[in-house]
Design a protein around this motif. Sequence first.
Motif, PDB file in Angstrom:
ATOM      1  N   LEU B  35       0.424 -78.317  13.559  1.00 39.06           N
ATOM      2  CA  LEU B  35      -0.254 -79.352  14.329  1.00 39.06           C
ATOM      3  C   LEU B  35      -1.734 -79.286  13.983  1.00 39.06           C
ATOM      4  O   LEU B  35      -2.300 -78.197  13.914  1.00 39.06           O
ATOM      5  CB  LEU B  35      -0.084 -79.110  15.827  1.00 39.06           C
ATOM      6  N   GLU B  42      -7.291 -81.187  22.513  1.00 38.58           N
ATOM      7  CA  GLU B  42      -6.427 -80.064  22.855  1.00 38.58           C
ATOM      8  C   GLU B  42      -4.977 -80.501  22.717  1.00 38.58           C
ATOM      9  O   GLU B  42      -4.675 -81.692  22.701  1.00 38.58           O
ATOM     10  CB  GLU B  42      -6.702 -79.621  24.293  1.00 38.58           C
ATOM     11  N   VAL B  43      -4.086 -79.518  22.647  1.00 37.65           N
ATOM     12  CA  VAL B  43      -2.661 -79.802  22.479  1.00 37.65           C
ATOM     13  C   VAL B  43      -1.931 -79.555  23.797  1.00 37.65           C
ATOM     14  O   VAL B  43      -1.978 -78.454  24.346  1.00 37.65           O
ATOM     15  CB  VAL B  43      -2.041 -78.904  21.382  1.00 37.65           C
ATOM     16  N   VAL B  44      -1.283 -80.590  24.303  1.00 39.21           N
ATOM     17  CA  VAL B  44      -0.457 -80.478  25.505  1.00 39.21           C
ATOM     18  C   VAL B  44       0.970 -80.154  25.065  1.00 39.21           C
ATOM     19  O   VAL B  44       1.485 -80.774  24.134  1.00 39.21           O
ATOM     20  CB  VAL B  44      -0.487 -81.791  26.314  1.00 39.21           C
ATOM     21  N   VAL B  45       1.573 -79.159  25.696  1.00 37.18           N
ATOM     22  CA  VAL B  45       2.884 -78.664  25.286  1.00 37.18           C
ATOM     23  C   VAL B  45       3.856 -78.765  26.454  1.00 37.18           C
ATOM     24  O   VAL B  45       3.542 -78.308  27.557  1.00 37.18           O
ATOM     25  CB  VAL B  45       2.794 -77.182  24.865  1.00 37.18           C
ATOM     26  N   THR B  46       5.014 -79.335  26.220  1.00 40.41           N
ATOM     27  CA  THR B  46       6.017 -79.417  27.277  1.00 40.41           C
ATOM     28  C   THR B  46       7.393 -79.149  26.699  1.00 40.41           C
ATOM     29  O   THR B  46       7.628 -79.401  25.512  1.00 40.41           O
ATOM     30  CB  THR B  46       5.958 -80.797  27.970  1.00 40.41           C
ATOM     31  N   ALA B  47       8.286 -78.581  27.495  1.00 36.30           N
ATOM     32  CA  ALA B  47       9.622 -78.233  26.990  1.00 36.30           C
ATOM     33  C   ALA B  47      10.681 -78.542  28.038  1.00 36.30           C
ATOM     34  O   ALA B  47      10.475 -78.309  29.228  1.00 36.30           O
ATOM     35  CB  ALA B  47       9.673 -76.745  26.637  1.00 36.30           C
ATOM     36  N   VAL B  88       9.579 -80.111  18.303  1.00 37.74           N
ATOM     37  CA  VAL B  88      10.567 -79.254  17.664  1.00 37.74           C
ATOM     38  C   VAL B  88      11.846 -79.311  18.485  1.00 37.74           C
ATOM     39  O   VAL B  88      11.812 -79.518  19.701  1.00 37.74           O
ATOM     40  CB  VAL B  88      10.101 -77.782  17.500  1.00 37.74           C
ATOM     41  N   THR B 137      10.720 -79.038  22.472  1.00 41.65           N
ATOM     42  CA  THR B 137       9.333 -78.771  22.847  1.00 41.65           C
ATOM     43  C   THR B 137       8.503 -79.861  22.190  1.00 41.65           C
ATOM     44  O   THR B 137       8.605 -80.061  20.974  1.00 41.65           O
ATOM     45  CB  THR B 137       8.866 -77.393  22.358  1.00 41.65           C
ATOM     46  N   PHE B 139       4.734 -82.029  21.696  1.00 36.07           N
ATOM     47  CA  PHE B 139       3.288 -81.813  21.644  1.00 36.07           C
ATOM     48  C   PHE B 139       2.558 -83.148  21.711  1.00 36.07           C
ATOM     49  O   PHE B 139       2.976 -84.119  21.089  1.00 36.07           O
ATOM     50  CB  PHE B 139       2.903 -81.113  20.338  1.00 36.07           C
TER      51      PHE B 139
END
Lengths: 331, 331
Positions: B35, B42-47, B88, B137, B139
């Motif tokens: 990335l 900034e990178v927001v991450v969710t899963a 991913v 996941t 981004f």
Amino acid sequence: MTDDQRPGEFELIERYFAPLAGPGGLDLRDDAGLLRPGRGYEVVVTADALVAGVHFFPDDPPAAIGWKALAVNLSDLAAKGAKPDGFVLTIALPRDWTEAWLKDFAAGLGTLAGQAGCPLIGGDTVSTAGPLTLSVTAFGTVPAGRMVRRAGARPGDVVLVSGTIGDGALGLAVHGPDRPGWVAALDDEQRRFLADRYLHPQPRIALAEALQRHASAAMDVSDGLVGDLAKLLKASGIGAEIDLDSVPLSAPARAALMADPALAELAWTGGDDYEILCTASERDYSALIAAAAERGVPLAPIGRIVPEADAVRYSGKGGGQGFARGSFSHF
Amino acid sequence: MTDDQRPGEFELIERYFAPLAGPGGLDLRDDAGLLRPGRGYEVVVTADALVAGVHFFPDDPPAAIGWKALAVNLSDLAAKGAKPDGFVLTIALPRDWTEAWLKDFAAGLGTLAGQAGCPLIGGDTVSTAGPLTLSVTAFGTVPAGRMVRRAGARPGDVVLVSGTIGDGALGLAVHGPDRPGWVAALDDEQRRFLADRYLHPQPRIALAEALQRHASAAMDVSDGLVGDLAKLLKASGIGAEIDLDSVPLSAPARAALMADPALAELAWTGGDDYEILCTASERDYSALIAAAAERGVPLAPIGRIVPEADAVRYSGKGGGQGFARGSFSHF
């Protein structure tokens, strides 16, 4: 929420996962976590899923399962030259999960997360009618353009491998339910060493910076040296000559091979090493070995890259025949 | 590698997942994806994990399963004000998976990934003795410090919700194997609409920028409006007064509630809406509604934030009684 005495998802997060978020950690109760790469840095992303009965034994110590779920991902980050920055975990819990199991699992996961400076930044907890299933996505940072790829090896480059090879596969045999005969030839300490190498792989985080500076290509050895080397060669479009006598073995692995020389093939093709396979130019490889040694990681030259695509010539004891397992091309 | 005629992991990636990596896509055959957030981002991450038999029916159309696995994550990113940047996927395939299933699954996943500009950047494919298990996941990027949190609502803020509420839960009833009696009161088009809202949730990506500019707090509505509102209030340490008559319903949902008024509770507490619940100050909320309308997304005010922690007063039809499902505090 579960209908019984076990805690619900909110309580699980609160009790067992929030402590893994680290002191400056984000609120795991929000919908998302945040990564803040420094200026000029990129984020390396890797993901591995682990299923009970496939990637570990359902009755393995839960702390070892937690450790391993993160370790296999940190191993990928190290191979790419990245410094760990955080991870997310999704966990599908089987019907018969217990709070004691989850507590130990989180403790094992947290031990490695703490050692690696890699906080939990998010995730999801769900239930399944099937086996325990874990998915970890881990993040690391590299200076822009410096991720070490599989596809960078060039003819003439030296092929190197970290640590020792084969312990994981031999450890699985020692640890698993069907102990082969050769295990009897090992003493307790040797058995413990090998089983521990299988249960608690040590991701080579310390190698990341040296790889980023000096390696032309790298990957971690998770599916066996022979098979993983074939993948690296395929990605780079080249071949290699490997001296199997140079592949480093631990003393317990050597003891096992003394008891049963046929185990050499298992050592070279079995999985779960979590060592680093890499290449470096003739000019750079001594600096790479020295930088690794400074961080306490032995790196051994085991061969050379040759121009012929996808071709591997193995020499040394056992190199005359092909390998039943793993991608292998004899010429 | 499978032992039969089905393709192995490498072929699966090549045939079905590589096309999802997008034109400038990374090599999914490497160990990791990359990335590259722009400077100041900034990178927001969710899963989210989805398990067959828990989160979807095993015989749901595979394209819908693929769509939904990504949609539920893009919905979280939208709520956080983030622009999708990549995802991913780890997938644990059951013993009886077929290539036809996987092809349709990847097509559904790829349709949404393409629409959202959100390429696949990595993942893992494993096998399981249990049900199909997916973990995505995702981004997204936001300007630094601008991720919209659950915890930002203030007393006096207006509470708003996007689109219409309850279609997902009603759609599940229409689509599922045990059709309740009220379904007979709906015409084919109404049934199709509701089932489609369940099968193909539309993540409110178009709202992300407006939320980032104008919202004080936001989350997506995935577990029911009543329960999710309680989570937002808990995170913000405040309460709310909600007018249930203001909660927007689709025409097919209204038709269902006409047939069985008791369904109102299902609409307010059932899951799978994938709408956005947010708050904005008295000063900002008109601008938020206008910015959303410009992007074609209706946002309806449904109440106000009050200072009392964790307390919700529901007014309007059906607001007199508590809710059997969902977190609810009547005062």
